[in-house]
Design an enzyme around this catalytic site. Structure first.
Site, PDB file in Angstrom:
ATOM      1  N   TYR A 153       0.838  -1.212   0.000  1.00  0.00           N
ATOM      2  CA  TYR A 153       0.000   0.000   0.000  1.00  0.00           C
ATOM      3  C   TYR A 153       0.870   1.258   0.000  1.00  0.00           C
ATOM      4  O   TYR A 153       0.691   2.158  -0.830  1.00  0.00           O
ATOM      5  CB  TYR A 153      -0.908  -0.028   1.242  1.00  0.00           C
ATOM      6  CG  TYR A 153      -1.651   1.261   1.499  1.00  0.00           C
ATOM      7  CD1 TYR A 153      -2.747   1.606   0.712  1.00  0.00           C
ATOM      8  CD2 TYR A 153      -1.258   2.122   2.517  1.00  0.00           C
ATOM      9  CE1 TYR A 153      -3.420   2.798   0.931  1.00  0.00           C
ATOM     10  CE2 TYR A 153      -1.926   3.303   2.747  1.00  0.00           C
ATOM     11  CZ  TYR A 153      -3.011   3.634   1.954  1.00  0.00           C
ATOM     12  OH  TYR A 153      -3.676   4.816   2.171  1.00  0.00           O
ATOM     13  N   ILE A 171      -6.903  -3.217  22.931  1.00  0.00           N
ATOM     14  CA  ILE A 171      -5.705  -2.402  22.696  1.00  0.00           C
ATOM     15  C   ILE A 171      -4.570  -3.339  22.309  1.00  0.00           C
ATOM     16  O   ILE A 171      -4.281  -4.310  23.014  1.00  0.00           O
ATOM     17  CB  ILE A 171      -5.349  -1.546  23.937  1.00  0.00           C
ATOM     18  CG1 ILE A 171      -6.420  -0.449  24.107  1.00  0.00           C
ATOM     19  CG2 ILE A 171      -3.953  -0.931  23.796  1.00  0.00           C
ATOM     20  CD1 ILE A 171      -6.145   0.562  25.190  1.00  0.00           C
TER      21      ILE A 171
HETATM   22  C1  UD1 Z   1      -2.697   4.424   9.799  1.00  0.00           C
HETATM   23  C2  UD1 Z   1      -3.552   4.263   8.557  1.00  0.00           C
HETATM   24  C3  UD1 Z   1      -2.859   3.387   7.582  1.00  0.00           C
HETATM   25  C4  UD1 Z   1      -1.450   3.876   7.309  1.00  0.00           C
HETATM   26  C5  UD1 Z   1      -0.685   4.003   8.652  1.00  0.00           C
HETATM   27  C6  UD1 Z   1       0.737   4.565   8.528  1.00  0.00           C
HETATM   28  C7  UD1 Z   1      -5.825   4.497   9.330  1.00  0.00           C
HETATM   29  C8  UD1 Z   1      -7.103   3.789   9.577  1.00  0.00           C
HETATM   30  N1  UD1 Z   1      -4.810   3.696   8.932  1.00  0.00           N
HETATM   31  O1  UD1 Z   1      -2.556   3.180  10.445  1.00  0.00           O
HETATM   32  O2  UD1 Z   1      -3.593   3.391   6.358  1.00  0.00           O
HETATM   33  O3  UD1 Z   1      -0.773   2.954   6.514  1.00  0.00           O
HETATM   34  O4  UD1 Z   1      -1.425   4.892   9.479  1.00  0.00           O
HETATM   35  O5  UD1 Z   1       0.724   5.906   8.294  1.00  0.00           O
HETATM   36  O6  UD1 Z   1      -5.729   5.703   9.441  1.00  0.00           O
HETATM   37  N2  UD1 Z   1      -5.402  -0.049  17.668  1.00  0.00           N
HETATM   38  C9  UD1 Z   1      -5.796  -0.654  18.831  1.00  0.00           C
HETATM   39  N3  UD1 Z   1      -7.048  -1.197  18.875  1.00  0.00           N
HETATM   40  C10 UD1 Z   1      -7.929  -1.170  17.812  1.00  0.00           C
HETATM   41  C11 UD1 Z   1      -7.492  -0.548  16.613  1.00  0.00           C
HETATM   42  C12 UD1 Z   1      -6.222   0.003  16.570  1.00  0.00           C
HETATM   43  O7  UD1 Z   1      -5.042  -0.726  19.804  1.00  0.00           O
HETATM   44  O8  UD1 Z   1      -9.061  -1.660  17.945  1.00  0.00           O
HETATM   45  C13 UD1 Z   1      -4.071   0.569  17.622  1.00  0.00           C
HETATM   46  C14 UD1 Z   1      -3.215   0.052  16.476  1.00  0.00           C
HETATM   47  O9  UD1 Z   1      -2.543  -1.122  16.840  1.00  0.00           O
HETATM   48  C15 UD1 Z   1      -2.277   1.241  16.250  1.00  0.00           C
HETATM   49  C16 UD1 Z   1      -3.129   2.458  16.637  1.00  0.00           C
HETATM   50  O10 UD1 Z   1      -4.227   1.957  17.400  1.00  0.00           O
HETATM   51  O11 UD1 Z   1      -1.151   1.154  17.088  1.00  0.00           O
HETATM   52  C17 UD1 Z   1      -3.669   3.208  15.447  1.00  0.00           C
HETATM   53  O12 UD1 Z   1      -4.279   2.273  14.574  1.00  0.00           O
HETATM   54  P1  UD1 Z   1      -5.044   2.710  13.236  1.00  0.00           P
HETATM   55  O13 UD1 Z   1      -6.120   3.675  13.536  1.00  0.00           O
HETATM   56  O14 UD1 Z   1      -5.434   1.471  12.509  1.00  0.00           O
HETATM   57  O15 UD1 Z   1      -3.975   3.525  12.412  1.00  0.00           O
HETATM   58  P2  UD1 Z   1      -2.452   3.174  12.008  1.00  0.00           P
HETATM   59  O16 UD1 Z   1      -2.045   1.826  12.385  1.00  0.00           O
HETATM   60  O17 UD1 Z   1      -1.629   4.303  12.535  1.00  0.00           O
END
Ligand code: UD1
Length: 309
Positions: free
Chosen positions: A146, A206
Protein backbone atom coordinates in the site's frame (compact mmCIF):
# COMPACT_ATOMS: atom_id res chain seq x y z
CA UNK A 1 -22.63 34.89 -15.48
CA UNK A 2 -19.25 33.40 -14.46
CA UNK A 3 -19.10 29.65 -14.99
CA UNK A 4 -18.67 27.57 -11.85
CA UNK A 5 -15.40 25.62 -11.62
CA UNK A 6 -15.85 21.85 -11.82
CA UNK A 7 -14.07 19.42 -9.49
CA UNK A 8 -13.79 15.68 -9.99
CA UNK A 9 -13.30 13.72 -6.75
CA UNK A 10 -12.32 10.09 -7.17
CA UNK A 11 -13.38 8.16 -4.08
CA UNK A 12 -15.77 11.01 -3.34
CA UNK A 13 -18.37 8.75 -1.69
CA UNK A 14 -15.85 7.67 0.93
CA UNK A 15 -15.06 9.05 4.35
CA UNK A 16 -12.62 11.83 3.42
CA UNK A 17 -13.81 12.36 -0.16
CA UNK A 18 -17.38 13.07 0.91
CA UNK A 19 -16.27 15.77 3.35
CA UNK A 20 -14.20 17.31 0.56
CA UNK A 21 -17.31 17.24 -1.68
CA UNK A 22 -19.23 19.23 0.94
CA UNK A 23 -16.41 21.74 1.26
CA UNK A 24 -16.22 22.24 -2.53
CA UNK A 25 -20.00 22.61 -2.88
CA UNK A 26 -19.81 25.33 -0.22
CA UNK A 27 -17.06 27.04 -2.21
CA UNK A 28 -19.23 27.17 -5.34
CA UNK A 29 -17.86 24.21 -7.29
CA UNK A 30 -19.79 21.81 -9.49
CA UNK A 31 -18.80 18.48 -7.94
CA UNK A 32 -18.49 15.19 -9.83
CA UNK A 33 -17.83 12.07 -7.80
CA UNK A 34 -16.38 8.91 -9.32
CA UNK A 35 -16.59 5.98 -6.90
CA UNK A 36 -17.02 2.23 -7.30
CA UNK A 37 -18.72 2.00 -3.88
CA UNK A 38 -16.31 -0.71 -2.73
CA UNK A 39 -16.00 1.20 0.53
CA UNK A 40 -17.79 4.48 -0.24
CA UNK A 41 -21.51 4.89 0.43
CA UNK A 42 -24.24 6.78 -1.41
CA UNK A 43 -25.61 8.13 1.90
CA UNK A 44 -22.36 10.09 2.31
CA UNK A 45 -23.19 12.21 -0.74
CA UNK A 46 -24.90 15.57 -0.29
CA UNK A 47 -27.55 16.65 -2.77
CA UNK A 48 -26.08 18.71 -5.57
CA UNK A 49 -23.25 16.27 -6.15
CA UNK A 50 -23.24 14.38 -9.44
CA UNK A 51 -22.42 10.73 -8.81
CA UNK A 52 -20.88 8.37 -11.36
CA UNK A 53 -20.32 4.75 -10.36
CA UNK A 54 -17.12 3.28 -11.74
CA UNK A 55 -13.44 2.55 -11.27
CA UNK A 56 -10.76 5.20 -11.65
CA UNK A 57 -8.72 2.73 -13.73
CA UNK A 58 -11.45 2.58 -16.40
CA UNK A 59 -9.60 4.79 -18.90
CA UNK A 60 -12.65 5.69 -21.05
CA UNK A 61 -14.77 6.64 -18.08
CA UNK A 62 -11.90 8.56 -16.47
CA UNK A 63 -11.19 10.47 -19.70
CA UNK A 64 -14.84 11.58 -20.05
CA UNK A 65 -14.85 12.90 -16.49
CA UNK A 66 -11.39 14.47 -16.60
CA UNK A 67 -12.50 16.30 -19.78
CA UNK A 68 -15.22 18.00 -17.71
CA UNK A 69 -13.07 18.98 -14.72
CA UNK A 70 -10.98 22.02 -13.90
CA UNK A 71 -9.45 20.15 -11.03
CA UNK A 72 -9.06 16.51 -10.07
CA UNK A 73 -8.81 15.38 -6.46
CA UNK A 74 -7.60 11.77 -6.44
CA UNK A 75 -8.74 10.02 -3.26
CA UNK A 76 -9.94 6.63 -4.49
CA UNK A 77 -7.86 3.78 -3.07
CA UNK A 78 -8.06 0.41 -1.35
CA UNK A 79 -6.88 1.84 1.95
CA UNK A 80 -5.84 -1.36 3.64
CA UNK A 81 -2.30 -2.55 4.23
CA UNK A 82 -3.47 -6.13 4.69
CA UNK A 83 -5.49 -6.11 1.47
CA UNK A 84 -2.45 -4.77 -0.35
CA UNK A 85 -0.59 -7.93 0.60
CA UNK A 86 -3.45 -10.36 0.06
CA UNK A 87 -4.51 -8.87 -3.31
CA UNK A 88 -1.29 -7.30 -4.49
CA UNK A 89 -2.12 -6.72 -8.14
CA UNK A 90 -5.70 -5.58 -7.57
CA UNK A 91 -4.68 -3.04 -4.94
CA UNK A 92 -1.73 -1.94 -7.07
CA UNK A 93 -4.18 -1.08 -9.86
CA UNK A 94 -6.45 0.80 -7.49
CA UNK A 95 -3.67 2.59 -5.63
CA UNK A 96 -1.08 3.31 -8.31
CA UNK A 97 -2.38 2.64 -11.85
CA UNK A 98 -5.35 4.87 -10.99
CA UNK A 99 -2.97 7.81 -10.48
CA UNK A 100 -1.23 7.25 -13.82
CA UNK A 101 -4.60 6.79 -15.54
CA UNK A 102 -5.81 10.20 -14.35
CA UNK A 103 -2.54 11.98 -15.14
CA UNK A 104 -2.53 10.39 -18.59
CA UNK A 105 -6.13 11.59 -19.12
CA UNK A 106 -5.00 15.13 -18.25
CA UNK A 107 -2.25 14.97 -20.86
CA UNK A 108 -4.76 13.66 -23.45
CA UNK A 109 -7.63 16.04 -22.78
CA UNK A 110 -8.93 18.26 -25.56
CA UNK A 111 -9.91 20.79 -22.97
CA UNK A 112 -8.31 24.20 -23.40
CA UNK A 113 -8.34 25.40 -19.78
CA UNK A 114 -5.39 24.09 -17.71
CA UNK A 115 -6.25 21.55 -15.03
CA UNK A 116 -4.85 20.88 -11.59
CA UNK A 117 -4.37 17.59 -9.76
CA UNK A 118 -4.21 16.89 -6.01
CA UNK A 119 -3.08 13.47 -4.79
CA UNK A 120 -4.17 11.96 -1.50
CA UNK A 121 -1.05 10.16 -0.26
CA UNK A 122 -0.27 8.72 3.15
CA UNK A 123 2.18 9.13 6.01
CA UNK A 124 2.81 5.41 5.54
CA UNK A 125 5.33 6.36 2.81
CA UNK A 126 7.76 7.23 5.65
CA UNK A 127 7.77 3.73 7.16
CA UNK A 128 9.66 3.92 10.44
CA UNK A 129 11.18 7.40 10.18
CA UNK A 130 14.56 8.30 11.62
CA UNK A 131 13.50 11.65 13.05
CA UNK A 132 10.38 12.86 14.85
CA UNK A 133 8.41 15.01 14.17
CA UNK A 134 8.54 13.75 10.61
CA UNK A 135 9.19 16.43 8.03
CA UNK A 136 8.48 16.14 4.32
CA UNK A 137 12.20 15.83 3.61
CA UNK A 138 12.41 12.53 5.52
CA UNK A 139 13.55 9.66 3.33
CA UNK A 140 10.69 7.52 2.00
CA UNK A 141 10.79 3.96 3.22
CA UNK A 142 7.52 2.18 2.45
CA UNK A 143 6.99 -1.01 4.44
CA UNK A 144 3.88 -2.28 2.68
CA UNK A 145 2.57 -2.67 -0.86
CA UNK A 146 0.00 0.00 0.00
CA UNK A 147 2.71 2.48 1.02
CA UNK A 148 4.85 1.54 -2.01
CA UNK A 149 1.93 2.35 -4.33
CA UNK A 150 1.35 5.68 -2.59
CA UNK A 151 5.06 6.58 -2.81
CA UNK A 152 5.16 5.60 -6.50
CA UNK A 153 1.99 7.61 -7.14
CA UNK A 154 3.76 10.61 -5.64
CA UNK A 155 6.66 10.12 -8.08
CA UNK A 156 4.24 9.90 -11.01
CA UNK A 157 2.64 13.16 -9.89
CA UNK A 158 6.06 14.83 -9.89
CA UNK A 159 6.62 13.50 -13.42
CA UNK A 160 3.23 14.92 -14.40
CA UNK A 161 4.46 18.32 -13.30
CA UNK A 162 8.03 18.07 -14.59
CA UNK A 163 7.35 16.56 -18.01
CA UNK A 164 3.79 17.69 -18.72
CA UNK A 165 3.65 20.90 -16.74
CA UNK A 166 0.55 19.80 -14.82
CA UNK A 167 -0.22 21.89 -11.72
CA UNK A 168 -0.13 19.46 -8.81
CA UNK A 169 0.04 19.09 -5.01
CA UNK A 170 0.56 16.00 -2.86
CA UNK A 171 -0.95 15.56 0.60
CA UNK A 172 0.49 12.98 3.00
CA UNK A 173 -2.34 12.24 5.39
CA UNK A 174 -1.61 11.15 8.94
CA UNK A 175 -4.37 9.56 11.05
CA UNK A 176 -7.63 11.10 9.90
CA UNK A 177 -10.81 10.70 11.98
CA UNK A 178 -14.33 12.08 12.05
CA UNK A 179 -17.95 11.36 11.14
CA UNK A 180 -18.65 8.83 8.32
CA UNK A 181 -15.51 6.81 9.05
CA UNK A 182 -16.38 3.15 8.66
CA UNK A 183 -16.53 1.21 11.91
CA UNK A 184 -17.31 -2.16 10.40
CA UNK A 185 -13.99 -3.13 8.89
CA UNK A 186 -11.06 -4.48 10.92
CA UNK A 187 -8.91 -1.93 9.07
CA UNK A 188 -10.98 1.04 10.24
CA UNK A 189 -9.29 3.77 12.19
CA UNK A 190 -8.89 3.18 15.90
CA UNK A 191 -11.13 6.12 16.80
CA UNK A 192 -14.15 4.88 14.89
CA UNK A 193 -13.63 1.37 16.29
CA UNK A 194 -13.34 2.62 19.89
CA UNK A 195 -16.32 4.97 19.55
CA UNK A 196 -18.54 2.25 18.19
CA UNK A 197 -17.45 -0.29 20.82
CA UNK A 198 -18.00 2.12 23.70
CA UNK A 199 -21.43 3.08 22.40
CA UNK A 200 -22.35 -0.62 22.15
CA UNK A 201 -21.04 -1.31 25.65
CA UNK A 202 -18.27 -3.58 24.34
CA UNK A 203 -14.70 -3.89 25.64
CA UNK A 204 -11.95 -2.08 23.75
CA UNK A 205 -9.08 -4.06 22.31
CA UNK A 206 -5.70 -2.40 22.70
CA UNK A 207 -2.85 -3.87 20.70
CA UNK A 208 0.32 -3.86 22.78
CA UNK A 209 0.70 -1.58 25.80
CA UNK A 210 -1.36 1.30 24.41
CA UNK A 211 1.63 3.61 24.79
CA UNK A 212 1.97 3.89 21.01
CA UNK A 213 1.16 7.40 19.80
CA UNK A 214 -0.50 8.87 16.70
CA UNK A 215 -1.03 12.33 15.24
CA UNK A 216 -4.80 12.45 14.71
CA UNK A 217 -6.33 15.11 12.48
CA UNK A 218 -10.02 15.91 12.10
CA UNK A 219 -11.54 15.27 8.67
CA UNK A 220 -12.98 18.82 8.36
CA UNK A 221 -9.45 20.23 8.61
CA UNK A 222 -8.26 17.69 6.04
CA UNK A 223 -10.98 18.81 3.57
CA UNK A 224 -9.86 22.42 4.07
CA UNK A 225 -6.26 21.41 3.32
CA UNK A 226 -7.32 19.68 0.07
CA UNK A 227 -9.16 22.81 -1.03
CA UNK A 228 -6.17 25.04 -0.28
CA UNK A 229 -3.63 22.62 -1.77
CA UNK A 230 -5.54 22.87 -5.04
CA UNK A 231 -5.41 26.66 -4.96
CA UNK A 232 -1.62 26.43 -4.54
CA UNK A 233 -1.10 23.59 -7.04
CA UNK A 234 1.63 24.42 -9.54
CA UNK A 235 4.28 22.81 -11.70
CA UNK A 236 6.70 22.81 -8.76
CA UNK A 237 4.42 20.20 -7.14
CA UNK A 238 4.69 20.76 -3.41
CA UNK A 239 4.20 17.93 -0.89
CA UNK A 240 2.52 18.56 2.47
CA UNK A 241 2.21 16.63 5.71
CA UNK A 242 -1.43 16.81 6.78
CA UNK A 243 -1.35 16.42 10.54
CA UNK A 244 -1.61 18.49 13.71
CA UNK A 245 1.97 18.34 14.99
CA UNK A 246 0.62 16.84 18.26
CA UNK A 247 0.22 13.22 19.21
CA UNK A 248 -1.57 11.22 21.88
CA UNK A 249 -1.26 7.64 23.02
CA UNK A 250 -3.91 5.01 22.36
CA UNK A 251 -4.40 4.71 26.15
CA UNK A 252 -5.04 8.47 26.45
CA UNK A 253 -7.40 8.27 23.51
CA UNK A 254 -9.47 5.54 25.16
CA UNK A 255 -9.83 7.68 28.31
CA UNK A 256 -10.91 10.79 26.40
CA UNK A 257 -13.55 8.82 24.50
CA UNK A 258 -14.79 7.26 27.74
CA UNK A 259 -15.05 10.75 29.32
CA UNK A 260 -17.05 12.08 26.40
CA UNK A 261 -19.40 9.10 26.53
CA UNK A 262 -19.54 9.39 30.36
CA UNK A 263 -18.89 5.72 30.76
CA UNK A 264 -16.29 3.38 32.20
CA UNK A 265 -14.23 1.40 29.77
CA UNK A 266 -13.28 -2.23 29.70
CA UNK A 267 -10.02 -2.99 27.98
CA UNK A 268 -8.55 -6.22 26.72
CA UNK A 269 -4.98 -6.36 25.45
CA UNK A 270 -3.84 -8.22 22.38
CA UNK A 271 -0.39 -8.58 20.83
CA UNK A 272 1.07 -5.71 18.84
CA UNK A 273 -0.27 -5.70 15.29
CA UNK A 274 2.12 -6.88 12.62
CA UNK A 275 4.02 -3.92 11.18
CA UNK A 276 2.58 -1.42 13.68
CA UNK A 277 4.84 1.57 14.20
CA UNK A 278 5.33 2.80 17.76
CA UNK A 279 5.15 6.55 17.30
CA UNK A 280 3.88 8.85 14.58
CA UNK A 281 4.08 12.61 14.78
CA UNK A 282 4.20 14.94 11.80
CA UNK A 283 5.77 18.33 11.29
CA UNK A 284 3.03 20.47 9.76
CA UNK A 285 4.93 23.76 9.48
CA UNK A 286 5.07 23.69 5.67
CA UNK A 287 1.29 23.22 5.38
CA UNK A 288 0.68 25.99 7.89
CA UNK A 289 2.90 28.50 6.15
CA UNK A 290 2.30 27.66 2.46
CA UNK A 291 -1.41 26.89 2.74
CA UNK A 292 -1.95 29.55 5.36
CA UNK A 293 -4.01 27.28 7.58
CA UNK A 294 -3.52 25.34 10.80
CA UNK A 295 -5.89 22.65 12.11
CA UNK A 296 -8.87 24.27 13.84
CA UNK A 297 -10.53 21.30 15.50
CA UNK A 298 -9.02 20.08 18.76
CA UNK A 299 -9.23 16.43 19.72
CA UNK A 300 -12.13 16.75 22.18
CA UNK A 301 -14.28 18.80 19.81
CA UNK A 302 -13.50 16.47 16.91
CA UNK A 303 -14.33 13.42 19.00
CA UNK A 304 -17.65 14.96 20.07
CA UNK A 305 -18.60 15.52 16.41
CA UNK A 306 -17.57 11.94 15.66
CA UNK A 307 -19.35 10.26 18.53
CA UNK A 308 -22.75 12.01 18.34
CA UNK A 309 -23.23 11.20 14.66
C1 UD1 B 1 -2.70 4.42 9.80
C2 UD1 B 1 -3.55 4.26 8.56
C3 UD1 B 1 -2.86 3.39 7.58
C4 UD1 B 1 -1.45 3.88 7.31
C5 UD1 B 1 -0.69 4.00 8.65
C6 UD1 B 1 0.74 4.56 8.53
C7 UD1 B 1 -5.83 4.50 9.33
C8 UD1 B 1 -7.10 3.79 9.58
N1 UD1 B 1 -4.81 3.70 8.93
O1 UD1 B 1 -2.56 3.18 10.45
O2 UD1 B 1 -3.59 3.39 6.36
O3 UD1 B 1 -0.77 2.95 6.51
O4 UD1 B 1 -1.43 4.89 9.48
O5 UD1 B 1 0.72 5.91 8.29
O6 UD1 B 1 -5.73 5.70 9.44
N2 UD1 B 1 -5.40 -0.05 17.67
C9 UD1 B 1 -5.80 -0.65 18.83
N3 UD1 B 1 -7.05 -1.20 18.88
C10 UD1 B 1 -7.93 -1.17 17.81
C11 UD1 B 1 -7.49 -0.55 16.61
C12 UD1 B 1 -6.22 0.00 16.57
O7 UD1 B 1 -5.04 -0.73 19.80
O8 UD1 B 1 -9.06 -1.66 17.94
C13 UD1 B 1 -4.07 0.57 17.62
C14 UD1 B 1 -3.21 0.05 16.48
O9 UD1 B 1 -2.54 -1.12 16.84
C15 UD1 B 1 -2.28 1.24 16.25
C16 UD1 B 1 -3.13 2.46 16.64
O10 UD1 B 1 -4.23 1.96 17.40
O11 UD1 B 1 -1.15 1.15 17.09
C17 UD1 B 1 -3.67 3.21 15.45
O12 UD1 B 1 -4.28 2.27 14.57
P1 UD1 B 1 -5.04 2.71 13.24
O13 UD1 B 1 -6.12 3.67 13.54
O14 UD1 B 1 -5.43 1.47 12.51
O15 UD1 B 1 -3.97 3.53 12.41
P2 UD1 B 1 -2.45 3.17 12.01
O16 UD1 B 1 -2.05 1.83 12.38
O17 UD1 B 1 -1.63 4.30 12.53
Amino acid sequence: MKQKPTALITGGAGFIGSHLGDKLLGEGFEVLVLDNLSSGKLVNLSSGIEFIQGCTTDKNMAQKLVDKADTIFHLSAIASVQASHENWLETHRANQSSTVTLLDCITNTKRSRPQSFVLSSSASVYGNPKTMPISESEILSPLSAYAADKAASEYHVKIGSRIHNIRTSVLRLFNVYGPRQDTASPYSGVISIFASKIMNGEALTIHGTGDQTRDFIYVGDVAEYFYRANQKADANSQTYNICTGKSISINELSHIIADICETKIDVTHEPVRDGDILHSLGDNSRAISNLNYGPQTDMKTGLRHTIVT
